[in-house]
Enzyme design. Structure first.
Site, mmCIF file in Angstrom:
data_model
loop_
_atom_site.group_PDB
_atom_site.id
_atom_site.type_symbol
_atom_site.label_atom_id
_atom_site.label_comp_id
_atom_site.label_asym_id
_atom_site.label_seq_id
_atom_site.Cartn_x
_atom_site.Cartn_y
_atom_site.Cartn_z
ATOM 1 N N SER A 105 0.817 -1.218 0.000
ATOM 2 C CA SER A 105 0.000 0.000 0.000
ATOM 3 C C SER A 105 0.849 1.266 0.000
ATOM 4 C CB SER A 105 -0.970 -0.002 1.191
ATOM 5 O OG SER A 105 -0.303 0.120 2.425
ATOM 6 N N PRO B 250 -0.576 2.842 4.849
ATOM 7 C CA PRO B 250 -1.661 3.433 4.038
ATOM 8 C C PRO B 250 -2.861 2.499 3.946
ATOM 9 C CG PRO B 250 0.461 3.815 3.001
ATOM 10 C CD PRO B 250 0.714 2.863 4.142
ATOM 11 N N TYR B 251 -2.626 1.192 3.916
ATOM 12 C CA TYR B 251 -3.736 0.235 3.903
ATOM 13 C C TYR B 251 -4.633 0.452 5.122
ATOM 14 C CZ TYR B 251 -6.187 -4.120 4.883
ATOM 15 O OH TYR B 251 -7.159 -5.036 5.197
ATOM 16 N N GLY B 252 -3.997 0.541 6.295
ATOM 17 C CA GLY B 252 -4.759 0.749 7.532
ATOM 18 C C GLY B 252 -5.545 2.059 7.499
ATOM 19 N N THR C 213 -6.831 3.432 4.831
ATOM 20 C CA THR C 213 -8.021 3.291 3.973
ATOM 21 C C THR C 213 -9.092 2.457 4.672
ATOM 22 O OG1 THR C 213 -7.136 1.338 2.785
ATOM 23 C CG2 THR C 213 -6.715 3.514 1.816
#
Lengths: 55, 322
Positions: free
Chosen positions: B89, B148-150, B152
């Site tokens: 991510s 960044p995944y977390g 989103t």
């Protein structure tokens, strides 16, 4: 799996959100966008990038 | 009941679909087969559900599909679709994460407002907590994602909460803690560890192995989803963990045990975005939806091993390098 006619009736074009027609060769056709969406093994593939332009 | 499962070809989505069908529900699955891992594996996940006459499946993306038709007559929506992967991510691919995890969620919520959905269950992740010394993690713990995944997934949670508060959409958010079991994604640790050990290969391990996780067997995640849909609760946010905290080194020893082989480990530095410890306080899920994890780690790992051993060589090859 059934993918019943009722479901095919309510599916829409991912590009214009308009109605799709189920064609005699078992594909889904958007008249407005002139796009043909495949139905593979009973699964409608409603991805614009995989649709074919109509003749 | 009639259910819509997004991400229906994935690890949790396909397992949940099978369980819903088994329980006598009608299921429509939707998936766009993002190329994060091989399509052949997702097609294999779908095999069982596709044998059911109560199952419909549509290949479409939540980013552009007209969702009203898919939601016709649907009681429960299980939003499992997401772009997965903490490490990927970072960098140029972030757009894929914001589209698939945030924008897609907003579109689905809008469509649910116009439909007569009685519950939307949103699959979130323990990654919303980030690195915290505040253990065990409770639903009121601070959320400071470290990937960044977390970010989103947390944004998706906030959207779900907004639609619940502002429009009265009945929702439950489930924060999954490291899910494993049959159909686990090929990039996930246990899948790689078991495959590698069975093949006599080398395991790539990030960090010193003393990082600990609350590992949750997929059947427990499935049970939590079904309970969240059926229970008379809304606007809730619940941790779904496996009930025990164990280090990666302990997991490796257990894998050695259940495979009868010694795992060969090559250690690498910790990666950006990896959380050091996770442990869930699941008392709220117990209180509100009766959630109690039922499958322990030894049994769960054995079932994942059995699944991996049942796959043909082509599917194992499609999983890629361990």
């Amino acid at each position: 799996m059934k993918n019943d006619p009722g479901l095919l009736d309510v599916l829409a074009c991912p590009s214009c959100k308009g109605r799709l027609q189920y064609t005699s060769d078992e594909k889904l056709f958007c008249d407005a966008c002139r796009l043909v969406f495949d139905v593979k093994d009973g699964v409608p593939v409603l991805l614009v990038e995989e649709a074919e332009p109509a003749d | 009941m009639k259910a819509l499962v997004t991400g229906a070809a994935g690890f949790v989505g396909s397992s949940l679909s099978d369980a819903l069908l088994q329980a006598g529900h009608e299921v429509t699955g939707v998936d766009c087969f993002v190329d994060y891992y091989a399509r052949a594996l997702k097609e294999d996940n779908l095999k069982k559900a596709r044998q059911s006459s109560s199952y419909n499946f549509v290949e479409a993306s939540l980013v552009d599909a007209e969702l009203s038709g898919l939601l016709e007559g649907v009681d429960w929506v299980f939003h499992q679709a997401a772009q997965a992967g903490v490490r990927a991510s970072w960098g140029a691919d972030f757009r894929i994460y914001s589209d698939n995890n945030v924008y897609a969620t907003q579109r689905l919520l809008e469509a649910c407002l116009a439909a007569s959905v009685s519950k939307l269950v949103y699959a979130s992740s323990s990654s919303v907590y980030g690195d915290t010394r505040d253990l065990p993690m409770t639903e009121s713990s601070a959320t400071r994602p470290v990937s960044p995944y977390g970010v989103t997934k947390l944004a998706g949670e906030h959207l779900v909460s907004l639609y619940s508060v502002n429009y009265g959409l009945p929702t439950v958010v489930l924060r999954y803690f490291t899910v494993y079991g049959p159909r686990q994604r090929p990039d996930m640790a246990f899948n790689r560890f078991i495959r590698s050990t069975l093949e006599g290969g080398e395991i790539t391990l990030y960090g010193d192995g003393e990082q600990s996780r609350d590992f949750t067997f997929v059947d427990d995640i499935v049970a939590a989803n079904m309970a969240a849909a059926a229970a008379p609760v809304t606007g809730e946010l619940l941790n779904i963990g496996g009930g025990s905290r164990i280090t990666v080194n302990e997991v490796l020893a257990l894998i050695g045990d259940i495979t009868g082989r010694e795992p060969q480990v090559k250690r690498h530095d910790k990666q950006k975005g990896d959380v050091v410890h996770t442990v869930a306080d699941t008392s709220r899920a117990l209180e509100l939806i009766g959630y109690k994890p039922a499958v322990g780690l030894r049994e769960g790992l054995s079932r994942e091993r059995d699944w991996l051993q049942s796959l043909d060589a082509g599917l194992i090859a499609a999983m890629g390098a361990v």
